[in-house]
Enzyme design. Structure first.
Site, PDB file in Angstrom:
ATOM      1  N   ASP A  42       0.890  -1.183  -0.070  1.00 54.83           N
ATOM      2  CA  ASP A  42       0.016   0.005  -0.094  1.00 54.83           C
ATOM      3  C   ASP A  42       0.772   1.262  -0.047  1.00 54.83           C
ATOM      4  O   ASP A  42       1.153   1.692   1.221  1.00 54.83           O
ATOM      5  CB  ASP A  42      -0.953  -0.011   1.251  1.00 54.83           C
ATOM      6  CG  ASP A  42      -1.993   1.041   1.010  1.00 54.83           C
ATOM      7  OD1 ASP A  42      -2.517   1.364  -0.048  1.00 54.83           O
ATOM      8  OD2 ASP A  42      -2.114   1.737   2.239  1.00 54.83           O
ATOM      9  N   HIS A  43       1.388   1.734  -1.171  1.00 53.47           N
ATOM     10  CA  HIS A  43       2.242   2.975  -1.394  1.00 53.47           C
ATOM     11  C   HIS A  43       1.749   3.359  -2.628  1.00 53.47           C
ATOM     12  O   HIS A  43       1.002   3.018  -3.357  1.00 53.47           O
ATOM     13  CB  HIS A  43       3.775   2.101  -1.448  1.00 53.47           C
ATOM     14  CG  HIS A  43       4.279   1.685  -0.514  1.00 53.47           C
ATOM     15  ND1 HIS A  43       5.005   2.525   0.672  1.00 53.47           N
ATOM     16  CD2 HIS A  43       4.468   0.416  -0.152  1.00 53.47           C
ATOM     17  CE1 HIS A  43       5.274   1.568   1.419  1.00 53.47           C
ATOM     18  NE2 HIS A  43       5.359   0.579   1.168  1.00 53.47           N
TER      19      HIS A  43
ATOM     20  N   GLY B 159       4.599   3.491   8.700  1.00 54.04           N
ATOM     21  CA  GLY B 159       5.016   4.117   7.306  1.00 54.04           C
ATOM     22  C   GLY B 159       6.595   4.547   7.548  1.00 54.04           C
ATOM     23  O   GLY B 159       7.017   4.884   8.604  1.00 54.04           O
TER      24      GLY B 159
ATOM     25  N   GLU C 125       9.964   6.552   5.715  1.00 53.67           N
ATOM     26  CA  GLU C 125      10.323   7.662   4.957  1.00 53.67           C
ATOM     27  C   GLU C 125      10.547   7.619   3.560  1.00 53.67           C
ATOM     28  O   GLU C 125      10.460   6.495   2.884  1.00 53.67           O
ATOM     29  CB  GLU C 125      11.809   8.409   5.586  1.00 53.67           C
ATOM     30  CG  GLU C 125      11.805   8.432   6.966  1.00 53.67           C
ATOM     31  CD  GLU C 125      13.149   8.462   7.522  1.00 53.67           C
ATOM     32  OE1 GLU C 125      14.220   8.481   7.044  1.00 53.67           O
ATOM     33  OE2 GLU C 125      13.123   8.836   8.846  1.00 53.67           O
TER      34      GLU C 125
ATOM     35  N   GLY D  36       9.803  -1.297  16.708  1.00 56.73           N
ATOM     36  CA  GLY D  36      10.300  -0.791  18.115  1.00 56.73           C
ATOM     37  C   GLY D  36       9.017  -0.815  19.003  1.00 56.73           C
ATOM     38  O   GLY D  36       7.987  -1.148  18.810  1.00 56.73           O
TER      39      GLY D  36
END
Length: 300
Positions: free
Chosen positions: A35-36, A103, A105, A173
């Site tokens: 999904d970009h 998302g 960078e 993270g």
């Protein structure tokens, strides 16, 4: 062990349709697309929109689960996106899996304006997923947040799956892992960075799996802190993020499955081979992998 495949949204529909059908015929458990708006080294190559592609794939298939690998707030707002998700779940007859992530960078993060900092991106992601959850489980939502607002947002008739479409939350993270532990039916990871350039290929391979084990242990801790049994959350691994491409050979893929299972992963995901560049591999390897899927699901 369930095994899935990613089909990048690069082919015109007559070609793409046959590949989605083949993914189902091969026997994969789930099939995904990115999904970009554009992606890394493929930014100037053909690239189609995710939602219409998944809707078309849903009508071209009958059994296989379909999903986003993964949707993010970089260019999505929870209210219209929740409508898309509800619609995809309906068209697919309840086969949709919603992969979501903070998302990265790059192009997607900058195309609509100045990108957020990493800290802002994770905070926005937490609110994005929390609001998606509320939208997809309530007929009407009213909320004013730091990043998003929803006023009288209607989601009728709701998802086919109850209480909503399953969320597969990508997280490496600790803050994003907390989102996965709170809202995810699944946790997805691409593993640790691929390693030091001074390592030999064999050393990089081993280092990646060791780093992945540390990520699993971290997620276990986060899940427990959130009051969830770690085993209650499915675990999805992108095996193509490892230093060796999983479709280098069927044997490499089998080793990846065995090692992922040993770390507690319930699902692994591989990419449909491309002719050149990223994810380049021979389709003959995919054919061989498909013939071994049942055995691979039991491999240990």
């Amino acid at each position: 062990m369930r095994i899935g495949i990613v089909l990048l949204p690069q082919d015109r529909w007559p070609v793409a349709r046959e590949r989605w059908r083949r993914a189902e015929e091969y026997g994969f458990d789930h099939a995904w697309t990115y999904d970009h708006l554009a992606w890394r080294s493929l930014a100037d190559e053909p690239w189609f929109a995710t939602v219409p592609l998944l809707a078309a794939a849903a009508t071209a298939t009958e059994r296989i689960r379909l999903g986003t690998w993964v949707a993010s707030p970089n260019f999505r707002h929870p209210v219209p996106f929740a409508k898309d998700v509800m619609g995809l779940d309906d068209v697919s007859g309840g086969r949709l899996l919603l992969g979501v992530g903070a998302g990265g960078e790059g192009y997607d993060a900058e195309v609509l304006g100045p990108p957020p900092t990493r800290g802002e991106r994770v905070a926005r992601f937490a609110e994005f997923v929390d609001l998606l959850d509320e939208l997809l489980t309530h007929p009407v939502t009213e909320r004013t947040g730091e990043h998003y607002e929803a006023h009288g947002a209607r989601m009728i008739p709701g998802c086919v799956q109850t209480p909503r479409v399953p969320f597969v939350v990508a997280a490496n993270g600790p803050r994003a892992m907390r989102v996965a532990a709170r809202h995810g039916q699944g946790w997805a990871t691409y593993g640790p960075p691929s390693g030091d350039g001074d390592l030999t290929p064999a050393q990089a391979w081993e280092a990646w799996w060791a780093g992945l084990g540390a990520l699993v242990a971290r997620f276990d801790e986060v899940a427990l802190e959130a009051g969830r049994a770690p085993g209650a959350v499915d675990r999805y691994l992108n095996v193509d993020a490892a230093p060796r491409l999983a479709l280098e050979s069927a044997d490499v893929f089998e080793e990846s499955v065995v090692r992922a299972r040993a770390l507690g992963f319930t699902d692994v995901v591989v990419h449909w081979p491309r002719e050149e560049g990223v994810y380049a591999a021979r389709e003959e390897v995919l054919d061989e992998l498909a013939s071994r899927l049942d055995a691979l699901r039991q491999a240990d």
